[in-house]
Write a protein that holds these residues in place. Structure first.
Motif, PDB file in Angstrom:
ATOM      1  N   VAL A  49       0.846  -1.202   0.000  1.00  0.00           N
ATOM      2  CA  VAL A  49       0.000   0.000   0.000  1.00  0.00           C
ATOM      3  C   VAL A  49       0.881   1.252   0.000  1.00  0.00           C
ATOM      4  O   VAL A  49       0.597   2.236  -0.698  1.00  0.00           O
ATOM      5  CB  VAL A  49      -0.981  -0.016   1.208  1.00  0.00           C
ATOM      6  N   ASP A  50       1.969   1.180   0.729  1.00  0.00           N
ATOM      7  CA  ASP A  50       2.922   2.276   0.756  1.00  0.00           C
ATOM      8  C   ASP A  50       3.472   2.569  -0.651  1.00  0.00           C
ATOM      9  O   ASP A  50       3.673   3.715  -1.030  1.00  0.00           O
ATOM     10  CB  ASP A  50       4.096   1.835   1.650  1.00  0.00           C
ATOM     11  N   LEU A  51       3.694   1.509  -1.407  1.00  0.00           N
ATOM     12  CA  LEU A  51       4.294   1.638  -2.741  1.00  0.00           C
ATOM     13  C   LEU A  51       3.288   2.106  -3.795  1.00  0.00           C
ATOM     14  O   LEU A  51       3.604   2.939  -4.651  1.00  0.00           O
ATOM     15  CB  LEU A  51       4.903   0.275  -3.130  1.00  0.00           C
ATOM     16  N   PHE A  52       2.055   1.541  -3.752  1.00  0.00           N
ATOM     17  CA  PHE A  52       1.079   1.813  -4.834  1.00  0.00           C
ATOM     18  C   PHE A  52      -0.058   2.751  -4.430  1.00  0.00           C
ATOM     19  O   PHE A  52      -0.833   3.169  -5.280  1.00  0.00           O
ATOM     20  CB  PHE A  52       0.465   0.497  -5.333  1.00  0.00           C
ATOM     21  N   LYS A  70      -1.957  -4.901 -13.532  1.00  0.00           N
ATOM     22  CA  LYS A  70      -2.171  -4.046 -14.709  1.00  0.00           C
ATOM     23  C   LYS A  70      -1.203  -2.884 -14.744  1.00  0.00           C
ATOM     24  O   LYS A  70      -0.811  -2.407 -15.795  1.00  0.00           O
ATOM     25  CB  LYS A  70      -3.614  -3.527 -14.724  1.00  0.00           C
ATOM     26  N   SER A  71      -0.812  -2.391 -13.556  1.00  0.00           N
ATOM     27  CA  SER A  71       0.042  -1.192 -13.566  1.00  0.00           C
ATOM     28  C   SER A  71       1.531  -1.511 -13.540  1.00  0.00           C
ATOM     29  O   SER A  71       2.346  -0.704 -13.973  1.00  0.00           O
ATOM     30  CB  SER A  71      -0.328  -0.281 -12.386  1.00  0.00           C
ATOM     31  N   VAL A  72       1.896  -2.704 -13.067  1.00  0.00           N
ATOM     32  CA  VAL A  72       3.307  -2.895 -12.747  1.00  0.00           C
ATOM     33  C   VAL A  72       4.153  -3.484 -13.887  1.00  0.00           C
ATOM     34  O   VAL A  72       5.353  -3.228 -13.953  1.00  0.00           O
ATOM     35  CB  VAL A  72       3.417  -3.721 -11.442  1.00  0.00           C
ATOM     36  N   PHE A  73       3.517  -4.289 -14.775  1.00  0.00           N
ATOM     37  CA  PHE A  73       4.313  -4.848 -15.873  1.00  0.00           C
ATOM     38  C   PHE A  73       4.443  -3.762 -16.934  1.00  0.00           C
ATOM     39  O   PHE A  73       3.455  -3.294 -17.490  1.00  0.00           O
ATOM     40  CB  PHE A  73       3.681  -6.132 -16.413  1.00  0.00           C
ATOM     41  N   GLY A  74       5.674  -3.303 -17.167  1.00  0.00           N
ATOM     42  CA  GLY A  74       5.887  -2.134 -18.026  1.00  0.00           C
ATOM     43  C   GLY A  74       6.409  -0.962 -17.209  1.00  0.00           C
ATOM     44  O   GLY A  74       6.857   0.029 -17.767  1.00  0.00           O
ATOM     45  N   LYS A  78       8.935   0.165 -10.450  1.00  0.00           N
ATOM     46  CA  LYS A  78       7.900  -0.254  -9.485  1.00  0.00           C
ATOM     47  C   LYS A  78       7.926  -1.767  -9.300  1.00  0.00           C
ATOM     48  O   LYS A  78       7.786  -2.282  -8.186  1.00  0.00           O
ATOM     49  CB  LYS A  78       6.514   0.162  -9.997  1.00  0.00           C
ATOM     50  N   LEU A  79       8.098  -2.484 -10.412  1.00  0.00           N
ATOM     51  CA  LEU A  79       8.103  -3.944 -10.327  1.00  0.00           C
ATOM     52  C   LEU A  79       9.277  -4.418  -9.471  1.00  0.00           C
ATOM     53  O   LEU A  79       9.139  -5.330  -8.652  1.00  0.00           O
ATOM     54  CB  LEU A  79       8.160  -4.547 -11.741  1.00  0.00           C
ATOM     55  N   ARG A  80      10.415  -3.755  -9.644  1.00  0.00           N
ATOM     56  CA  ARG A  80      11.578  -4.137  -8.820  1.00  0.00           C
ATOM     57  C   ARG A  80      11.319  -3.876  -7.339  1.00  0.00           C
ATOM     58  O   ARG A  80      11.720  -4.656  -6.482  1.00  0.00           O
ATOM     59  CB  ARG A  80      12.827  -3.378  -9.271  1.00  0.00           C
TER      60      ARG A  80
END
Ligand SMILES: CC(C)(COP(=O)(O)OP(=O)(O)OC[C@H]1O[C@@H](n2cnc3c(N)ncnc32)[C@H](O)[C@@H]1O)[C@@H](O)C(=O)NCCC(=O)NCCS
Ligand SMILES: Nc1ncnc2c1ncn2[C@@H]1O[C@H](COP(=O)(O)OP(=O)(O)OP(=O)(O)O)[C@@H](O)[C@H]1O
Length: 191
Positions: A49-52, A70-74, A78-80
């Motif tokens: 929650v802190d991250l997104f 939906k938001s993180v691939f690409g 953020k994904l890391r």
């Protein structure tokens, strides 16, 4: 014995895992561990929650995986960061399995994260990228999302060259179970 099972998204890891379970293996799926952490582990949920932002927390509690996916691939940074929250927790879980008994551990990113030395044997389940996309679409994922995840992974052909054994899964399920039967007879027979 601890076997690491890998392959690209939608290649058939869970299908192979079921076949090993039917043959007496205990199984653990890294994706399922992630799902459990995101559903009910307070420390993980707070960090995500802190991250997104609070919008990824469901009303009933736990993280909305579809929204995060939906938001993180690409969005590589953020994904890391998401992986930095989850991977140590997942690794702790599978590395604390008992040494005794036969285990099949599904680890999608076994080679990307260079974890092959942590298992006794690696198996890659291979499907043609076209088959991967078709299977993912059948499961309700759109093509763009499917390709975004596939592009983020080591190509499955490369995984196949790194694995100790490869299972081909572009054919029927019975072709796959035949290969699993033959592989089990090899790895269970002392050389
Ligand atoms: C982004 C999340 C919330 C999406 O959840 P969702 O239920 O839609 O997908 P699920 O977790 O079932 O994963 C399905 C497949 O996506 C692919 N995938 C998942 N995470 C990653 C990743 N970091 N890199 C590349 N592919 C991935 C894998 O092939 C996996 O088998 C979730 O996948 C996640 O938190 N990923 C980061 C943690 C991770 O790296 N998991 C992989 C195994 S440890
Ligand atoms: N040989 C096959 N013939 C037809 N359908 C198959 C075959 N193997 C697997 N499938 C189907 O393809 C989909 C993906 O298979 P599976 O869930 O085993 O892959 P996975 O690698 O675990 O996927 P993920 O990376 O999303 O965890 C499932 O719906 C499964 O039933």
């Amino acid at each position: 014995m601890k076997i690491g099972l890998t392959g690209g998204i939608g290649c058939g890891k869970s299908t192979v895992s079921k076949l090993f379970a039917e043959n007496g293996f205990s199984t653990l799926d890294a994706d399922k561990v992630v799902h459990e952490l995101l559903a009910s582990d307070p420390g993980t949920i707070a960090a995500v929650v802190d991250l997104f932002g609070p919008e990824v927390e469901k009303e009933e509690g736990g993280i909305d995986r579809e929204a995060v996916g939906k938001s993180v691939f690409g969005d590589e940074p953020k994904l890391r960061e998401l992986e930095a929250i989850l991977h140590p927790r997942v690794r702790e879980r599978w590395q604390s399995l008992p040494d005794s008994g036969d285990w099949l551990i599904e680890i999608p990113l076994l080679f990307e994260k260079k974890l092959q030395k942590s298992v006794d044997l690696s198996i890659c389940v291979f499907s043609d990228p076209q088959t991967q996309v078709e299977r993912l679409e059948q499961r309700g994922m759109n093509r763009t999302q499917a390709l975004a995840r596939m592009n983020r992974q080591m190509p499955v052909a490369e995984k196949a060259t790194l694995a100790d054994y490869v299972l081909l899964n572009d054919g029927s399920q019975s072709f796959l179970s035949e290969q699993v039967r033959s592989l089990l007879s090899k790895i269970r027979t002392p050389q």
